[in-house]
Every structure is written in structure tokens, then in C-alpha cells.
Design an enzyme around this catalytic site. Sequence first.
Site, PDB file in Angstrom:
ATOM      1  N   THR A 274       0.116  -1.468   0.936  1.00  0.00           N
ATOM      2  CA  THR A 274      -1.163  -1.536   0.255  1.00  0.00           C
ATOM      3  C   THR A 274      -1.531  -0.368  -0.194  1.00  0.00           C
ATOM      4  OG1 THR A 274      -1.726  -0.081   2.128  1.00  0.00           O
ATOM      5  CG2 THR A 274      -2.208  -3.178   2.211  1.00  0.00           C
TER       6      THR A 274
ATOM      7  N   ASP B  91      -4.183  -1.625  -4.439  1.00  0.00           N
ATOM      8  CA  ASP B  91      -3.244  -2.536  -4.416  1.00  0.00           C
ATOM      9  C   ASP B  91      -3.209  -3.247  -2.814  1.00  0.00           C
ATOM     10  OD1 ASP B  91      -2.645  -1.897  -7.261  1.00  0.00           O
ATOM     11  OD2 ASP B  91      -1.098  -0.764  -6.471  1.00  0.00           O
TER      12      ASP B  91
ATOM     13  N   GLU C 230       0.589  -5.135  -2.280  1.00  0.00           N
ATOM     14  CA  GLU C 230       1.847  -6.088  -2.942  1.00  0.00           C
ATOM     15  C   GLU C 230       2.763  -6.492  -1.984  1.00  0.00           C
ATOM     16  OE1 GLU C 230       2.332  -3.266  -6.725  1.00  0.00           O
ATOM     17  OE2 GLU C 230       2.207  -1.839  -4.484  1.00  0.00           O
TER      18      GLU C 230
ATOM     19  N   GLY D 232       2.303   9.062 -13.972  1.00  0.00           N
ATOM     20  CA  GLY D 232       3.443   9.566 -14.070  1.00  0.00           C
ATOM     21  C   GLY D 232       3.324  10.322 -13.248  1.00  0.00           C
TER      22      GLY D 232
ATOM     23  N   GLU E  67      -6.970   2.614  -9.063  1.00  0.00           N
ATOM     24  CA  GLU E  67      -6.216   1.284  -8.532  1.00  0.00           C
ATOM     25  C   GLU E  67      -5.725   0.959  -6.996  1.00  0.00           C
ATOM     26  OE1 GLU E  67      -2.552   0.408 -11.383  1.00  0.00           O
ATOM     27  OE2 GLU E  67      -1.397  -0.309  -9.578  1.00  0.00           O
TER      28      GLU E  67
END
Length: 293
Positions: free
Chosen positions: A130, A114, A116, A140, A112
Site C-alpha cells: 500500500t 496504491d 499493488e 522523480g 496517488e
Amino acid sequence: MALVLFLLLTLLLPSTNGDWPPSPGYWPSSKFRTMNFYKGYRNLWGPQHQKQDQNALTLWLDSTSGSGFKSVRPFRSGYFGASIKLQPGYTAGVITSLYLSNNEAHPGFHDEVDIEFLGTTFGKPYTLQTNVYIRGSGDGKIIGREMKFHLWFDPTQHFHHYAILWSPKEIIFLVDDVPIRRYPRKSSATFPLRPMWVYGSIWDASSWATDDGKYRADYRYQPFVAQYTNFKASGCSAYSPSWCRPVSASPFRSGGLTRQQYRAMRWVQSHHMVYDYCRDPKRDHSLTPECWG
């Protein structure tokens, strides 16, 4: 003629305004065509909280649901951007995002990248976070690679363009074409290489989003609204031929940044970066070997 020359020089020369970053000298967003939302994306969840009007997509979160969208195609590299306008006022606990992920293809073992926006309380700035997760480090067993910024403008007043450029060599995060972070590939163990889709969403992350969960979403202020427009997604899809060439964030076809772009990025990081995972003494840096050198 003199006015035209002055305006041209204003665009090309580095800025000396202490409140704004120096000019990066190159604008990668201008190299990629704006796309119609429905030609490149589809609703993923919360369709009743998603609306398109005059080329702008509105997502909103209330006590019943948020909303998200996903690109139709997966990519193995490319430039992915959108212009976003955030909601002012109390937005603690609320995340507005634009990101790349292959979580649905590799549940429990995903990659991933990001962008956000972490919601905030009255009078406090939004935090732009970031992040990069690699092969399950967000499933997890959290090994985040966060860099956080307080922007040099108010992202609730106007649309601003936020983008991720991902190639096999590097990930570059950009705000209004100014590079704010470069994450180079130092090894295959610390870099996402499998195809990813493009996502956007607004959702309740009260458990951690604002001051590590100290301030939570308060639905007296609902709905929480985010607007997206000027969608760009261009590069090598997972179905492109092997000769498809990764795009670049600079005039260099091979990738990297120019000296002027580095200057702008250093300015942002010295003036507006508020957290760097590599400088956090509480982190176990044996888990993030890219920080070593």
C-alpha cells in the site's frame, strides 16, 4: 434454528483462529453495489491484452505489452474495490494493481493511492504494497509511504476483495473487509485532496518490484495473468453537489473504525506486515512528518 444461530454467531463474533484475523464485525463492501465494468471503466492501454468474460476482466502481460483500465469519472472521495485473483508461480518483476491517481490531470505534480501486488519467485509469497503519494512525491522525487504485507492466504487460489476507502479525513485499505491500514489526514500537506480516477493495471516493473530489482520478469513464463471481478466504485464524484456526503468504512457515518475493526487491523499489522516506512531507520523522516505523532 440452532444451526442458523451458530452460523450467525460465527460471523459476528471475533475469530480466535490464530491464522486468520479477528472478525472486523462490519463489512463495508456489502454496502456498495457491484457495477458492470463497462459502465464505470474503459480501457486505458493494451486493449489487445484485456478481455471480459462472464463478469470477470482478465489482463495479461507478455513481452510486447501489459494492460490497464481507468474509471470514466473522477472522484473526490469514495469506496473503490475489486475482487482479484493473481497468477501462481514465477511472477517476479510483475505488478498487478488497483489504485487512485490524478497523474493525467496533474503530470509531474500528481497524487496517488496504491494497492499493488509485487510479483515473486517460486515458493515465496506475494507482497501486497500500500502506498500514498502527495502532490508530485512520485514524480522523480520519490517520497513513498509504503506499508507492505504478506497476506494470511494465498491470493492465487481464489478471488479476494481489495479496496481503498478515501475520504477527506482518512484513507483506509481493506482486504476482504478487514482494515489493514489507516492513513489519517494530519495536515493538508500530507494528504491527497484533489479529485482522482480509479485505475487497474498489470505491467513490468522489473527495476524495483521484487527484492529491489534483484529478480526480474522472465518471459519464459508469459503470459502473466490477473483477473478482476466484483467492481465497486461509489462515492462523491468530482461532479457531485457540495452536499454529497463521503462514505465510511464503519457504521460511524463520520468515518473512522470501530474498536473491533481496530483489533482486526492491529492483528494484521502485528502478524503480517513486513515493512512500515515510518519505522525504516534509513528513511529521512523530515520528508514524512505524519510519522512523528
